[in-house]
Every structure is written in structure tokens, then in C-alpha cells.
Design a protein around this motif. Structure first.
Motif, PDB file in Angstrom:
ATOM      1  N   SER A 181      46.761   2.650  48.054  1.00  0.00           N
ATOM      2  CA  SER A 181      47.749   1.586  47.810  1.00  0.00           C
ATOM      3  C   SER A 181      47.797   1.209  46.339  1.00  0.00           C
ATOM      4  O   SER A 181      46.813   1.297  45.623  1.00  0.00           O
ATOM      5  CB  SER A 181      47.425   0.362  48.653  1.00  0.00           C
ATOM      6  OG  SER A 181      46.083  -0.037  48.443  1.00  0.00           O
ATOM      7  N   ALA A 182      48.938   0.771  45.910  1.00  0.00           N
ATOM      8  CA  ALA A 182      49.142   0.454  44.494  1.00  0.00           C
ATOM      9  C   ALA A 182      48.372  -0.800  44.109  1.00  0.00           C
ATOM     10  O   ALA A 182      48.102  -1.651  44.926  1.00  0.00           O
ATOM     11  CB  ALA A 182      50.628   0.250  44.249  1.00  0.00           C
ATOM     12  N   SER A 183      48.046  -0.902  42.841  1.00  0.00           N
ATOM     13  CA  SER A 183      47.358  -2.105  42.379  1.00  0.00           C
ATOM     14  C   SER A 183      48.354  -3.250  42.311  1.00  0.00           C
ATOM     15  O   SER A 183      49.554  -3.032  42.314  1.00  0.00           O
ATOM     16  CB  SER A 183      46.768  -1.855  41.012  1.00  0.00           C
ATOM     17  OG  SER A 183      47.844  -1.729  40.098  1.00  0.00           O
ATOM     18  N   ILE A 184      47.846  -4.449  42.190  1.00  0.00           N
ATOM     19  CA  ILE A 184      48.719  -5.614  42.133  1.00  0.00           C
ATOM     20  C   ILE A 184      49.662  -5.519  40.936  1.00  0.00           C
ATOM     21  O   ILE A 184      50.838  -5.847  41.050  1.00  0.00           O
ATOM     22  CB  ILE A 184      47.864  -6.911  42.044  1.00  0.00           C
ATOM     23  CG1 ILE A 184      47.345  -7.281  43.429  1.00  0.00           C
ATOM     24  CG2 ILE A 184      48.685  -8.054  41.482  1.00  0.00           C
ATOM     25  CD1 ILE A 184      48.405  -7.783  44.382  1.00  0.00           C
TER      26      ILE A 184
ATOM     27  N   ILE B 260      52.496  -3.338  41.760  1.00  0.00           N
ATOM     28  CA  ILE B 260      53.408  -3.968  42.718  1.00  0.00           C
ATOM     29  C   ILE B 260      54.258  -4.998  41.985  1.00  0.00           C
ATOM     30  O   ILE B 260      55.446  -5.156  42.249  1.00  0.00           O
ATOM     31  CB  ILE B 260      52.634  -4.633  43.866  1.00  0.00           C
ATOM     32  CG1 ILE B 260      51.822  -3.583  44.625  1.00  0.00           C
ATOM     33  CG2 ILE B 260      53.577  -5.340  44.815  1.00  0.00           C
ATOM     34  CD1 ILE B 260      51.029  -4.138  45.778  1.00  0.00           C
TER      35      ILE B 260
ATOM     36  N   SER C  68      56.936  -3.240  40.185  1.00  0.00           N
ATOM     37  CA  SER C  68      57.970  -2.747  41.076  1.00  0.00           C
ATOM     38  C   SER C  68      58.777  -3.912  41.632  1.00  0.00           C
ATOM     39  O   SER C  68      59.956  -3.775  41.938  1.00  0.00           O
ATOM     40  CB  SER C  68      57.360  -1.875  42.177  1.00  0.00           C
ATOM     41  OG  SER C  68      57.237  -2.579  43.365  1.00  0.00           O
ATOM     42  N   PHE C  69      58.157  -5.088  41.684  1.00  0.00           N
ATOM     43  CA  PHE C  69      58.897  -6.277  42.125  1.00  0.00           C
ATOM     44  C   PHE C  69      60.014  -6.575  41.135  1.00  0.00           C
ATOM     45  O   PHE C  69      61.155  -6.821  41.520  1.00  0.00           O
ATOM     46  CB  PHE C  69      57.958  -7.467  42.247  1.00  0.00           C
ATOM     47  CG  PHE C  69      58.663  -8.805  42.326  1.00  0.00           C
ATOM     48  CD1 PHE C  69      58.519  -9.750  41.335  1.00  0.00           C
ATOM     49  CD2 PHE C  69      59.492  -9.085  43.394  1.00  0.00           C
ATOM     50  CE1 PHE C  69      59.172 -10.962  41.406  1.00  0.00           C
ATOM     51  CE2 PHE C  69      60.152 -10.307  43.483  1.00  0.00           C
ATOM     52  CZ  PHE C  69      59.996 -11.253  42.476  1.00  0.00           C
TER      53      PHE C  69
ATOM     54  N   PHE D 251      53.828 -13.969  43.496  1.00  0.00           N
ATOM     55  CA  PHE D 251      53.253 -13.809  42.166  1.00  0.00           C
ATOM     56  C   PHE D 251      53.169 -15.136  41.428  1.00  0.00           C
ATOM     57  O   PHE D 251      52.882 -15.157  40.235  1.00  0.00           O
ATOM     58  CB  PHE D 251      54.084 -12.808  41.359  1.00  0.00           C
ATOM     59  CG  PHE D 251      54.006 -11.429  41.909  1.00  0.00           C
ATOM     60  CD1 PHE D 251      55.090 -10.864  42.548  1.00  0.00           C
ATOM     61  CD2 PHE D 251      52.837 -10.693  41.816  1.00  0.00           C
ATOM     62  CE1 PHE D 251      55.012  -9.593  43.075  1.00  0.00           C
ATOM     63  CE2 PHE D 251      52.751  -9.422  42.340  1.00  0.00           C
ATOM     64  CZ  PHE D 251      53.844  -8.875  42.974  1.00  0.00           C
TER      65      PHE D 251
END
Lengths: 717, 155, 121
Positions: A2-5, A8, A11-12, A57
């Protein structure tokens, strides 16, 4: 994996750009009256998604705005009413602010953009006026429910480990809801020491048993350091599906329970009747439940006719892949080299003297076509629809209209036209400037417009289309046009144009691109001093494009921008000068001619100029300018390229024109400094290097005796 | 052509030596990408005279410097027998036109003799040290100085 | 043996975050973009629990839960809805649609795991 925060989060932000796009589209449709039922849902969902991510976030400003915006949209959605013009303008402003906030958040900037507070309060006002029921705050609700809970429990919470007595009687709704009492009870184990008693008295005989109903109930004693709320939380999902009673038993200080850690049981000297040895039930109870579950499952199979699962197809969303721009650039370069290599190969094979019918030539041709197609496809990877650019222009129109207090609409066409990403970005500033100018100076105020018989709402048309390997962008307004005599007067006054010069209509119009030119007598806040068009032209030229303007008094002004599809290739004329091969960009060349003696005129002692259609142009010998030879003295029969430099023209002498073709631009290394007049290089089919020249630069840096002198021009006048 | 001369002590650097206008120079091989025979290059108009031209290196445009000219010596009259050393300096690739390449040898770095204060001509500023190998005087070239062109050096 | 969770949300960011949180907690996550896609995944997979958003295009959360509950194979499957507030009306509506429980957005990964444990073990 899974991608790191951080990934993410990135990408958000990317995802939000498409949300904003959808939001703008939807709001535009509502504004134009072309919206349908689904539009308001799309708009709502866009804001909802942005809010969700923003909250995750912790982007406070964004959450504040998005939340209010969402609530306002919810009011619209539930009422199924169309928002009025004022509301739509408010929503569009909120949309713009969301964009600003996202950009700020992307750089970890927490400041509030201009107009933020105003928009918040306006949204609040809208919500108040349109909400169907009074907006309840979450906190008061929770406090109310807490108060209710407190009534059940005894007064005075003790700090010492309390015991909670829990009665849990699920009803018939519990299984259909997907809840499983077993897991709920298991969660209690996490909180502390648990003693469970199961009451199985209500289980009927098997023939009467409905596997979907719960017949069991439990009494639990929980010894825990958690408070009532936390205990209650375990039953969160099943509260409404059962009879639940949680009471807190007070412990007297002298009264210490005997904690038997091995059996997870609390024995008390004065245990009440309910606390019977629970072991047998503790063991069987899970089994009873699991048995019940499996009974339920098999009963399901028996009782219900099997239905084939419905065939639902997934939404046909276009799958995309995100790629580093560096990788794309690398690919573009490599393909460029492949094309060159293929040309070199073709040339070598051609010189081997093989029979023209040999199959190798057919294969080569295929190869050539493939390489060319490959190049086209790769070039377009970086291409994007101009839609985002147009949407940003829509915002420019909105803001400029507001500040100038004029009502202007933007109409677009061809927003799906695709151009290279870098070109799109390079267009943002020039287009913004042109549009601001158009609204500020071009479009009249509503009163003046009605006087002229024009509709009060001004219109700006923005179109984009492909045409023979290039892109044309047109910006037109229906304003007052530009006063041509005024331009000419101003130009003559400032000495940009000679007093006695005669200019054609389009020449006058294009005077606007000269530096230092301003037809506005007043300094306007919006577009500066109206002098920016020369910078606009430079920006366009830097991308290998051209810009022209035509104006009609009282009717409006049209700007035409012509651009290459991508920056990596250039259309050029391959020429030979003193046995050296060079490329001149086609965008600089106006015309090619062959000189006759009669075209050549002598001025002063040594300056020769050519006369073309009543204009005198200076001659520059490219061979001499590049230092290959001494300046030619005889020009009869020479080939000349007419180069446009702003409003001046020059004649550039070359020896031969070889061909016109598209060349892949290769950069020259900068380590030894740049060469004047050379903007890059390309590799021709024979593997030889041809320098790409910048004719404007050459003209500027050419020694004085080769240059045009203004006085002579006026003499020729 | 490229013999490896091993000295008694363990090697620290490998150097490529070459001839320019009767003088022998050397650079560390870690800067060398490849060696190419000379081929006709395209001249760059109005470039400093030590810029020999540009050549096509498998699709990349490579700037070639006439090293003799750069060192203040007579420009090279290049033929197929000349060699272009393709070097990577400060992250960029540049070609160095020389007469011929002679040796690759390993030496401990500390055997480089500091430059004696001869006070000679312009070539001085491009040389960082002098080596003595088998009675040959080999100048260690300062590649950074070769490619750093400031106003004073530019044509 | 880890539990299989199907997470349905039209926001890619949300899917990524759920994937991250669930993965870190030891669950095996399957993702879908909206109700329709979720139903398609369910033809191939029988997860131990489903997490779904409400506001989605094509088939929203309520429609999705309704469709799931109508399938005999998945009648009893625990379904948690993602809601932005824990208002009682929303919970009531979710319950009526057949939801098992709810998770408030933005979600706390610990609470997320707790919720799943409460309904799926």
C-alpha cells in the motif's frame, strides 16, 4: 504494497483537480440552464469528496469551506429546486476558492485566500435561508444523548474499578442487519474482565426454530477501567436492535473483589443470584451461536430459491496510468533518435546500389511509416485537452467582470482539442492578459452597450482547433474594437512608426504588439498599462507560435494564435549556406523569393536593399552573418527568405533551399556558452548535423554594415 | 596500445595519457566515456576558436573542443588519425580533440608532483600537477578549467 | 488467515486510505469504485465484511446495500457505512437500508478496526 500517506496525499490533490473540473462543469450547466437531474448530484459529490479528503488530511480551511458548501448544496439537492443566479454566482466563487485553497494546501500554506471569510458567511446565510429543518449542531445532540445515558447509571462515578452489569437481549432484527452478537460480546473482552451468563430459556424446539431470530440473551459482568461511554460504544451498532441495559455497580472501598486471573472471573463474597458458575455456558455459548449461525446458513439455502447472481457490469471508466513527466520526456527523446536512426539507415541502404525492387526497400518503407506513427503517438502522450485552460479562463472572466463591473460571458468551443502540456501552461499568461484586456478595454459597460444596440452581457469566444499539424486558438470579443486611427496616431507620436509611412489595415492592427505601445490614456488596474501585448507575442513566439490581431470598430477584436502541437519538433526549411546545412524555423519565414537585379536598389554608398511590393527591405547575407564568407556583392538570382521581425521585414540570403520538413530539436550543450543565432540542432537523414538558426537573433547581432538603418528606410519612404 | 604499468605500490588512480602538439597530458579515466576517431564536424558560427565544432554521437550533439587551441597552442589540423576523447565533466559530455592517445597507467595519487613554479605560458592554468613516469614528463590536465569559460577566456 | 474486506468508495483517496489502514491491521482489502462495481466484485468474492460510502455515482450506498441484502448469498453479511456525521437520522436511514454499523469520516484507523471486529470478528 500500500502507498505511503505522503503518496496518498499527493494523489488526493491530483484527484481534486478532476473533482474541481466536474464541479465547474456542473455549475456552468446550472448557470446555462442545461443542467439535468443528475447534475446537482454530481456537483454535490464533487464537493463531498473534496471535503472527505480534506478532513482526512486535516486541512482546516478547506474543510471549513467544503463543509459549508456541501451543506448549501445539500439544501439545493433536497429541495430539488434550481438555485437562482445569485446563488450560482456564490457557488462559482466557492468553487474558485476551493481551487485556491487546494493550491495553497499543496504547498503547506495555511493562509486564507482573499474573499474566504466573505464566502463562508454568505454560504452560512444561504444555508439558513434555505435549510428545510433548523440546522442542529452535532455537539448539542451528543450532549443530549449523554445526559440520557447518565440517568440510567447511578450517581457518582467511582474511580476504583467499577463493575458494569449488562443485560443484552437481541431482537429478531439483529441477524438481518448483519450483526453477530458473538462478535459484540467478544469486543467486551477487550475492555476488561468479563463474566458472561447466557439465558437459553427461550430457545424453542427445533421444528419451531426460526434460524433468523435470536432466542438468546446474555447477562454480562464487566470489570473494567473504561467508563460507561466506552462500554456503550461496544453496542453502538446493535443498540436499536436489542434490549440493552448497562448499569454501573458501585464498589465500596473496603470491598475488594477477588480477582481470579486464571478463570477470568470475579467472585464476590456477596455475589447475587445471577452470578452463577458460568463455565458451562461460557463454553457452550459460542458454540450455540455458531451452531445457530450455521443452521441459519443452511436454512437459507433450503428456504430460498437460489437466484443467479445479477450480472452487473462495472462502470466504463477510462483506465489511466500516472507517469512521471521525466519518463515521458525521455521517451520522446528516444523516439526522436529512433526516427533519425531510421532515416540514416534508409540513406545508407539507398547508397548501396541494391536493386530498387529488393524487398528490403519495401520493409524500409514500412519501417519508416512505423517510426513516423510511433513518433506521432508519443508526441501526443504529453498532450492534454485544453479544457483545463479554458476553465481557468472562465475564472479570469468571472473575476475581471466583477472588478470592472461589467457582465461578460465566456463561450468556448473545441475544449477537447489536445495540445502538449507545456504549451498549455505557456498559454495561461498570454490568454489571461488578452482576456483581461478585452474585458477592461474592449467590452463596453452595460449602459453603453444598450445604447449601441448590443446585448448588455458581453461575450468572449474562446476556440481551439487543430489544423494541418498545428493548433489555432482564437479569442474574440464583441466589444468596441480598437480605434485604428488612434493606434496609428499614437504610434507615429511615439516614433514607433514613421510619420509618412503608409500601413495596411492589418499592419496597423498588429502595431499593438510593439513594445511600449499603449492606446489607453488612463492607467487601468486590471490589465496594467495596456502595454503587455509585446510580452504576449514574445511568449507565443518562444513556443514557436505566432499571434495576429484583427479589429473592427464597434464590432470587436479577434486574436489568432497559431502554435505547433508540441515543442520537441519544429517545422523548418532546410537550406544550404556556404556548403553548410542549416534549418530555419518555418514560423519565422513569411515568404521565399528569387531575386532579380531589378529588385535591388542601392542606397547611400554601400547599402543595398530590395524592393518588394512597395517596401524596401534590408538584405542580410546569411553566409556572411555566420562568418562563412565575405558578404556577397551580387545578388542576382539569389534565393531570399523573408523574415518577419515584429513589424520589420528582412531578406535573408541563402544558397539553396533543400527541403521543408519537420525536424526533431536537439539541444546544444551549454558548457561552452551559447552561439548567437543558433537555437539548437537537428540530425538529418544522412546523419549530418544541421544547426537550427534563430533568424531574429542573427538579424540583431549582425554587424552594422549588414544592418538596416532607420534613416535609409525613411529616405526610401 | 594501452599497457598497464604497474608500480610497486598499490594503485590509487588510473590515468589516460595523450599527446597534444608534442606535449603529453593525462586525465583520470573516470572522466572518460569513450574514445572516437575523428570525423568531420559541423562548425559552430561565431564560437570561440577552441570550439572545433559539433559531431553526431549516436543521436546526441557533442561539442568538440580543440584541446591544443584551448591550451594556447597551435590549432590542430585534424585528420582521421586524430582522436576525440569523449569526457564527462561537471555532468555534461564534451569531446576533446587530441593528436593521439598513448597509455593507460595506474599510479598512487600521492605520486603526483606539485607544479613547479616555472611561470610559463597560458597552458599553466590548465595543469594541476606534473608526473614523472619513466623519464616522461606528463602534465595532469585540469578538466574543470578546460570547460569553464569566462569572459576572459572567451573569443 | 486474515479477513477479507470489500471497501466501496468513489474517491480514490478514500480507497487508498482504507486500503492502507486495513492492510496495516492485517486485513485483506478488495476495492470497488461504486455500488455497481461493488456488486460485480461480489459475484466473485464473499468477503467477511463490506465497508461502503453513501454518496457514489451509478449506484449509491443505500442502493448498494439494498441490492446486497436481496441476494441470498450475502443476506447476513456485515456492512458498515461511511458517514460524515453520526447524526441519528443518518443512522436510522442506514439501518433501514440494512446497514450493520457505521464509521464516521474521517475515520480513525483504530475505530475502523474496532468496528470491523464488532461485526466480523
Amino acid at each position: 504494497m500500500s502507498a505511503s500517506i505522503a503518496e496518498i496525499r499527493d494523489s488526493f490533490f491530483q484527484e481534486c483537480t478532476s473533482h474541481l473540473e466536474a464541479l465547474q462543469d456542473g455549475l456552468s450547466e446550472i448557470e446555462n440552464g442545461t443542467a439535468n437531474e443528475e447534475t446537482i448530484h454530481e456537483v454535490f459529490r464533487a464537493v463531498h469528496s473534496i471535503k472527505g479528503g480534506a478532513a482526512a488530511f486535516d486541512i482546516v480551511t478547506l474543510v471549513k469551506l467544503a463543509h459549508r458548501f456541501e451543506t448549501a448544496l445539500e439544501a439545493v439537492r433536497s429541495k430539488q429546486a434550481t438555485p437562482d443566479k445569485k446563488a450560482v454566482k456564490l457557488f462559482l466563487r466557492a468553487c474558485d476558492l476551493l481551487g485556491d485553497l487546494l493550491r495553497l494546501a499543496g504547498t503547506e500554506n495555511t493562509e486564507e485566500p482573499e474573499g474566504f471569510r466573505t464566502c463562508l458567511s454568505e454560504l452560512d446565510a444561504y444555508i439558513q435561508n434555505n435549510a428545510e429543518s433548523p440546522v442542529k449542531s452535532k455537539s448539542t445532540e451528543k450532549a443530549a444523548s449523554n445526559a440520557q445515558d447518565r440517568e440510567i447509571t447511578s450517581v457518582g462515578i467511582q474511580q476504583a474499578e467499577p463493575i458494569f452489569d449488562i443485560i443484552f437481549e437481541p431482537n429478531s432484527e439483529i441477524f438481518p442487519s448483519g450483526n453477530e452478537p458473538l462478535y459484540v460480546l467478544k469486543s467486551l473482552y477487550e475492555l476488561g474482565h468479563v463474566t458472561v451468563t447466557c439465558d437459553t430459556s427461550k430457545i424453542p424446539c427445533l421444528s419451531d426454530l426460526n434460524p433468523e431470530t435470536s432466542y438468546l440473551s446474555w447477562k454480562v459482568e464487566l470489570l473494567t477501567t473504561c467508563d460507561l461511554d466506552e462500554v456503550r460504544e461496544v453496542f453502538d451498532f446493535v443498540e436499536d436492535l436489542c434490549v440493552l441495559n448497562i448499569s454501573e455497580r458501585q464498589q465500596a472501598h473496603s470491598h475488594t473483589p477477588n480477582l481470579d486471573l486464571r478463570s477470568n472471573r470475579v467472585t464476590e463474597p456477596d455475589s447475587n443470584a445471577e452470578q452463577q458458575p458460568a463455565e458451562p455456558f461460557q463454553i457452550t455459548q459460542p458454540d450455540a451461536l455458531s451452531r445457530q449461525s450455521s443452521v441459519k446458513a443452511s436454512a437459507e439455502k433450503a428456504r430460498f430459491e437460489s437466484r443467479p447472481p445479477e450480472e452487473i457490469t462495472a462502470p466504463a471508466a477510462k483506465p489511466t496510468v500516472r507517469v512521471d513527466l521525466d519518463r515521458v520526456d525521455l521517451l520522446v527523446n528516444q523516439i526522436g533518435e529512433l526516427v533519425i536512426n531510421q532515416a540514416v539507415l534508409a540513406q545508407s541502404i539507398a547508397t548501396t546500389g541494391l536493386n530498387k525492387d529488393a524487398s528490403i526497400f519495401a520493409a524500409l518503407e514500412d519501417f519508416s511509416q512505423l517510426a513516423s506513427d510511433l513518433q506521432d503517438s508519443v508526441m501526443m502522450i504529453r498532450a492534454q485537452p485544453v479544457k483545463t485552460l479554458f476553465q481557468r479562463m472562465a475564472r479570469v472572466v468571472r473575476e475581471t467582470s466583477r472588478t470592472t463591473q461589467k457582465d461578460v460571458r465566456l463561450l468556448t468551443e473545441g475544449e477537447s482539442t489536445e495540445i502538449d502540456k507545456t504549451v498549455i501552461e505557456g498559454l495561461f499568461d498570454p490568454l489571461t492578459h488578452i482576456i483581461r484586456n478585452a474585458i477592461d478595454h474592449g467590452i463596453e459597460c452595460p449602459a453603453e452597450r444598450s445604447e449601441c444596440g448590443k446585448p448588455e452581457i458581453g461575450e468572449i469566444h474562446l476556440t481551439a482547433r487543430h489544423k494541418s499539424g498545428r493548433v489555432t486558438i482564437e479569442i474574440s470579443d464583441d466589444g468596441r474594437g480598437i480605434n485604428r486611427s488612434e493606434i496609428l496616431r499614437k504610434a507615429k507620436e511615439t516614433g514607433l512608426v514613421d510619420q509618412s509611412a503608409k500601413l495596411s489595415i492589418s499592419e496597423v492592427d498588429n502595431l499593438l504588439f510593439l513594445p511600449g505601445f499603449s492606446s489607453s490614456n488612463s492607467i487601468s488596474n486590471v490589465s496594467g498599462r495596456g502595454v503587455g501585448l509585446d510580452i504576449v507575442r514574445n511568449s507565443i513566439a518562444a513556443m514557436g507560435g505566432r499571434i495576429f490581431v484583427t479589429t473592427t470598430e464597434m464590432k470587436g477584436t479577434v486574436f489568432n494564435i497559431d502554435l505547433p502541437l508540441t515543442l520537441a519538433v519544429q517545422d523548418g526549411l532546410v537550406v544550404e549556406v556556404s556548403h553548410n546545412t542549416h534549418v530555419i524555423p518555418l514560423s519565422n519565414i513569411v515568404e521565399t523569393l528569387i531575386l532579380k537585379n531589378s529588385d535591388i536598389h542601392l542606397f547611400g554608398s554601400s547599402t543595398k536593399m530590395i524592393k518588394i511590393r512597395d517596401k524596401f527591405l534590408p538584405i542580410i547575407d546569411l553566409g556572411a552573418a555566420l562568418g562563412y564568407r565575405k558578404r556577397k556583392s551580387h545578388f542576382d538570382g539569389c534565393i531570399v527568405l523573408l523574415i518577419a521581425q515584429e513589424e520589420n521585414y528582412f531578406a535573408l540570403i541563402v544558397d539553396t533551399i533543400i527541403e521543408q520538413r519537420q525536424v526533431v530539436i536537439k539541444a546544444l550543450q551549454n558548457n561552452i556558452g551559447t552561439c548567437p543565432g543558433v537555437s539548437g540542432a537537428t540530425i538529418l537523414g544522412d546523419g549530418k548535423i544541421a544547426l537550427i538558426l534563430d533568424p531574429i537573433d542573427i538579424v540583431k547581432t549582425t554587424a552594422p554594415q549588414n544592418r538596416f538603418r532607420k534613416e535609409e528606410f525613411s529616405l526610401a519612404g | 596500445m594501452h599497457e598497464t604499468n604497474k608500480l610497486d605500490r598499490p594503485a590509487d588512480s588510473e590515468l589516460l595519457s595523450f599527446w597534444v602538439n608534442g606535449q603529453e597530458y593525462t586525465i583520470d579515466v573516470m572522466f572518460v566515456r569513450e574514445l572516437r576517431g575523428w570525423s568531420k564536424s559541423t562548425p559552430l558560427p561565431h564560437a570561440p576558436d577552441f570550439v572545433h565544432g559539433v559531431i553526431n554521437l549516436r543521436g546526441t550533439i557533442l561539442t568538440v573542443l580543440d584541446l591544443a587551441c584551448r591550451l594556447g597552442l597551435r590549432p590542430i589540423n585534424a585528420t582521421e588519425r586524430n582522436v576525440i576523447i569523449v569526457a564527462e565533466i561537471q555532468g555534461e559530455i564534451v569531446g576533446l580533440l587530441v593528436d593521439r592517445v598513448s597509455d593507460i597507467f595506474s599510479i598512487p595519487t600521492n605520486s603526483q608532483q606539485a607544479l613547479p613554479d616555472i611561470g610559463s605560458g597560458s597552458g599553466q592554468r590548465f595543469v594541476t600537477a606534473i608526473l614523472t613516469i619513466e623519464d616522461r614528463l606528463i602534465r595532469v590536465l585540469d578538466l574543470n578549467a578546460i570547460v569553464n569559460v569566462d569572459a576572459a577566456n572567451a573569443a | 488467515m486474515s479477513l477479507n474486506i470489500l471497501a466501496v468508495d468513489d474517491s480514490r483517496t478514500m480507497r487508498d486510505m482504507l486500503n492502507l489502514a486495513l492492510g496495516q491491521a492485517g486485513f485483506t482489502t478488495h476495492l470497488a469504485e461504486d455500488g455497481e462495481h461493488g456488486l460485480k466484485v461480489l459475484t466473485q468474492l464473499a468477503p467477511d465484511a463490506i465497508i461502503t460510502d453513501i454518496n457514489m455515482p451509478n449506484l449509491d450506498g443505500f442502493g448498494f446495500i439494498d441490492a446486497v441484502r436481496k441476494q441470498q448469498k450475502h443476506r447476513g453479511i456485515p456492512i458498515l457505512v461511511l458517514t460524515t456525521e453520526s447524526a441519528p437520522e443518518l443512522r436510522a436511514r442506514a439501518r433501514k437500508a440494512g446497514a450493520t454499523g457505521w464509521i464516521v469520516k474521517p475515520f480513525d484507523p483504530t475505530k475502523l478496526v474496532q468496528a470491523i471486529t464488532k461485526v466480523a470478528g
